[in-house]
Design a protein around this motif. Structure first.
Motif, PDB file in Angstrom:
ATOM      1  N   ALA A 168       0.842  -1.205   0.000  1.00  0.00           N
ATOM      2  CA  ALA A 168       0.000   0.000   0.000  1.00  0.00           C
ATOM      3  C   ALA A 168       0.878   1.256   0.000  1.00  0.00           C
ATOM      4  N   GLN A 169       1.977   1.226   0.765  1.00  0.00           N
ATOM      5  CA  GLN A 169       2.905   2.355   0.792  1.00  0.00           C
ATOM      6  C   GLN A 169       3.550   2.586  -0.574  1.00  0.00           C
ATOM      7  N   LYS A 170       3.915   1.497  -1.219  1.00  0.00           N
ATOM      8  CA  LYS A 170       4.536   1.600  -2.553  1.00  0.00           C
ATOM      9  C   LYS A 170       3.546   2.229  -3.543  1.00  0.00           C
ATOM     10  N   PHE A 171       2.295   1.777  -3.515  1.00  0.00           N
ATOM     11  CA  PHE A 171       1.274   2.329  -4.405  1.00  0.00           C
ATOM     12  C   PHE A 171       1.025   3.803  -4.073  1.00  0.00           C
ATOM     13  N   LYS A 172       1.016   4.116  -2.802  1.00  0.00           N
ATOM     14  CA  LYS A 172       0.849   5.505  -2.367  1.00  0.00           C
ATOM     15  C   LYS A 172       1.950   6.378  -2.970  1.00  0.00           C
ATOM     16  N   SER A 173       3.176   5.889  -2.938  1.00  0.00           N
ATOM     17  CA  SER A 173       4.316   6.625  -3.500  1.00  0.00           C
ATOM     18  C   SER A 173       4.146   6.841  -5.006  1.00  0.00           C
ATOM     19  N   GLU A 174       3.687   5.802  -5.707  1.00  0.00           N
ATOM     20  CA  GLU A 174       3.448   5.917  -7.152  1.00  0.00           C
ATOM     21  C   GLU A 174       2.380   6.983  -7.438  1.00  0.00           C
TER      22      GLU A 174
END
Length: 144
Positions: free
Chosen positions: A82-88
């Motif tokens: 979820a954090q990775k997607f948030k960053s994207e």
């Protein structure tokens, strides 16, 4: 010969009379004549709406918890994903946040609102502007 002409004229009158009869409306008074109904065509996909108990996990912006309607672009079982997607999403110009529901799923939201109509409008707006996020949906926070 006269009889043939009369028969011919009568047959023409019959043929044309039958054809025009189909074109004429059966109703003769204004109360009997109805306007054709126009079907409202709505090609827009329905907005998926889910109601869940959600909270803000540690490390996320606590002010996110104060709203009731959330525009969700992604769901993950693992917080790091979820954090990775948030960053994207941040690189695409969104200001996302992460919520967690009572089943442990992490919801990545890009906007939150107090007004449902405004939230629905944002869902439609994202669908129109970002085809890759056509599965965007609306989360309604359950009140305790």
């Amino acid at each position: 010969m006269k009889i043939l002409r009369v028969l011919f004229i009568l047959s023409l009158a019959f043929v044309f009379g039958c054809q025009t009869q189909h074109l004429m409306p059966e109703a003769t008074t204004p109360e009997q004549i109805k306007e054709p109904e126009t079907a409202k065509i709505d090609n827009a996909p329905k907005i998926v709406v889910k109601e869940e108990r959600v909270s803000v996990p540690a490390g996320e912006e606590k002010s996110l918890d104060s709203k009731r309607f959330y525009v969700i672009l992604g769901s993950f079982g693992v917080y790091q994903n979820a954090q990775k997607f948030k960053s994207e999403l941040m690189h695409e110009g969104f200001y996302p946040g992460i919520l967690v529901n009572e089943n442990g799923l992490y919801r990545v939201c890009v906007d939150s609102y107090d007004d449902e109509n405004t939230a629905r409008s944002k869902v439609s707006d994202i669908r129109n502007k970002y085809k890759q996020y056509s599965d965007v949906w609306l989360l309604i926070k359950k009140e305790d």
